[in-house]
Write a protein that holds these residues in place. Structure first.
Motif, short mmCIF file in Angstrom:
data_model
loop_
_atom_site.label_atom_id
_atom_site.label_comp_id
_atom_site.label_asym_id
_atom_site.label_seq_id
_atom_site.Cartn_x
_atom_site.Cartn_y
_atom_site.Cartn_z
N VAL A 65 13.31 -3.56 -3.52
CA VAL A 65 12.50 -3.28 -2.33
C VAL A 65 12.82 -4.34 -1.28
N PRO A 66 12.63 -4.01 -0.02
CA PRO A 66 12.82 -5.03 1.01
C PRO A 66 11.86 -6.19 0.79
N LYS A 67 12.31 -7.41 1.10
CA LYS A 67 11.46 -8.59 0.91
C LYS A 67 10.13 -8.44 1.65
N GLU A 68 10.17 -7.81 2.80
CA GLU A 68 8.95 -7.65 3.59
C GLU A 68 7.92 -6.80 2.86
N ALA A 69 8.37 -5.88 2.03
CA ALA A 69 7.45 -4.99 1.32
C ALA A 69 6.98 -5.58 0.00
N ALA A 70 7.70 -6.52 -0.55
CA ALA A 70 7.39 -7.06 -1.87
C ALA A 70 5.98 -7.62 -2.00
N PRO A 71 5.47 -8.41 -1.04
CA PRO A 71 4.11 -8.93 -1.20
C PRO A 71 3.05 -7.84 -1.32
N SER A 72 3.24 -6.74 -0.63
CA SER A 72 2.24 -5.67 -0.69
C SER A 72 2.28 -4.92 -2.02
N LEU A 73 3.35 -5.09 -2.78
CA LEU A 73 3.47 -4.42 -4.08
C LEU A 73 3.07 -5.32 -5.24
N SER A 74 2.83 -6.59 -4.98
CA SER A 74 2.55 -7.53 -6.07
C SER A 74 1.19 -7.33 -6.70
N GLY A 75 0.27 -6.73 -5.97
CA GLY A 75 -1.04 -6.46 -6.52
C GLY A 75 -1.95 -7.67 -6.57
N GLY A 76 -1.55 -8.75 -5.95
CA GLY A 76 -2.38 -9.94 -5.92
C GLY A 76 -3.62 -9.71 -5.07
N PRO A 77 -4.62 -10.58 -5.23
CA PRO A 77 -5.88 -10.37 -4.51
C PRO A 77 -5.75 -10.43 -3.00
N ARG A 78 -4.77 -11.15 -2.49
CA ARG A 78 -4.61 -11.27 -1.04
C ARG A 78 -3.57 -10.29 -0.49
N ALA A 79 -2.95 -9.54 -1.36
CA ALA A 79 -1.89 -8.64 -0.92
C ALA A 79 -2.48 -7.41 -0.25
N GLU A 80 -2.15 -7.23 1.00
CA GLU A 80 -2.56 -6.03 1.70
C GLU A 80 -1.36 -5.10 1.73
N ARG A 81 -1.55 -3.89 1.27
CA ARG A 81 -0.46 -2.94 1.23
C ARG A 81 -0.07 -2.54 2.64
N THR A 82 1.19 -2.74 2.97
CA THR A 82 1.68 -2.37 4.29
C THR A 82 2.72 -1.26 4.21
N VAL A 83 3.20 -1.00 3.00
CA VAL A 83 4.22 0.02 2.80
C VAL A 83 3.68 1.06 1.83
N LEU A 84 3.84 2.33 2.18
CA LEU A 84 3.38 3.40 1.31
C LEU A 84 4.55 4.03 0.58
N SER A 85 4.33 4.42 -0.66
CA SER A 85 5.35 5.14 -1.41
C SER A 85 5.38 6.59 -0.93
N ASP A 86 6.41 7.32 -1.32
CA ASP A 86 6.50 8.74 -0.97
C ASP A 86 5.29 9.50 -1.50
N VAL A 87 4.86 9.18 -2.71
CA VAL A 87 3.71 9.85 -3.32
C VAL A 87 2.45 9.58 -2.50
N GLU A 88 2.26 8.32 -2.10
CA GLU A 88 1.08 7.98 -1.30
C GLU A 88 1.10 8.71 0.04
N ARG A 89 2.28 8.80 0.64
CA ARG A 89 2.39 9.53 1.90
C ARG A 89 2.03 10.99 1.71
N ARG A 90 2.52 11.59 0.62
CA ARG A 90 2.24 13.01 0.36
C ARG A 90 0.76 13.25 0.06
N LEU A 91 0.09 12.24 -0.49
CA LEU A 91 -1.34 12.36 -0.73
C LEU A 91 -2.15 12.13 0.54
N GLY A 92 -1.48 11.71 1.60
CA GLY A 92 -2.14 11.49 2.87
C GLY A 92 -2.87 10.16 2.95
N LEU A 93 -2.48 9.22 2.10
CA LEU A 93 -3.13 7.91 2.14
C LEU A 93 -2.57 7.09 3.29
N ARG A 94 -3.37 6.13 3.74
CA ARG A 94 -2.96 5.24 4.81
C ARG A 94 -2.86 3.82 4.26
#
Length: 103
Positions: A65-94
């Motif tokens: 994954v791009p380095k910029e996206a990695a923190p949002s995928l780590s699942g840490g308490p401070r990680a704010e998801r900034t990148v959505l997976s294809d599945v999340e996009r198809r589910l209409g999540l933001r």
């Protein structure tokens, strides 16, 4: 994961969860038991193909994954998801919306 230790720890946790011995992983991957033990202990950096084989047997997938996206995928308490997976996009999540499967 950024270090060999984090990588080997993730593999070792998956190995224990699947209740597979190093010998069983060796048989399934074509590696020697010693090589598997060294990889799981973080004593040696595996070749990419060997890492992929072990990960696959443990039900894991290696993904770049791009380095910029990695923190949002780590699942840490401070990680704010900034990148959505294809599945999340198809589910209409933001971005910033959490989704727990099965709940």
């Amino acid at each position: 994961m950024r270090t060999l230790n984090e990588f080997s720890t993730a593999l070792a946790l998956a190995q224990r969860a699947r209740k597979l011995t190093a010998n069983a992983l060796a048989l399934r991957t074509g590696l020697t038991p010693q090589a598997v033990r060294q990889i799981l202990a973080g004593e040696t950096a595996p070749r990419l193909t060997n890492a992929m084989a072990i990960a696959s047997e443990l039900g894991l997938e290696l993904v770049l994954v791009p380095k910029e996206a990695a923190p949002s995928l780590s699942g840490g308490p401070r990680a704010e998801r900034t990148v959505l997976s294809d599945v999340e996009r198809r589910l209409g999540l933001r971005s910033g919306v959490s989704f727990t499967p099965g709940k």
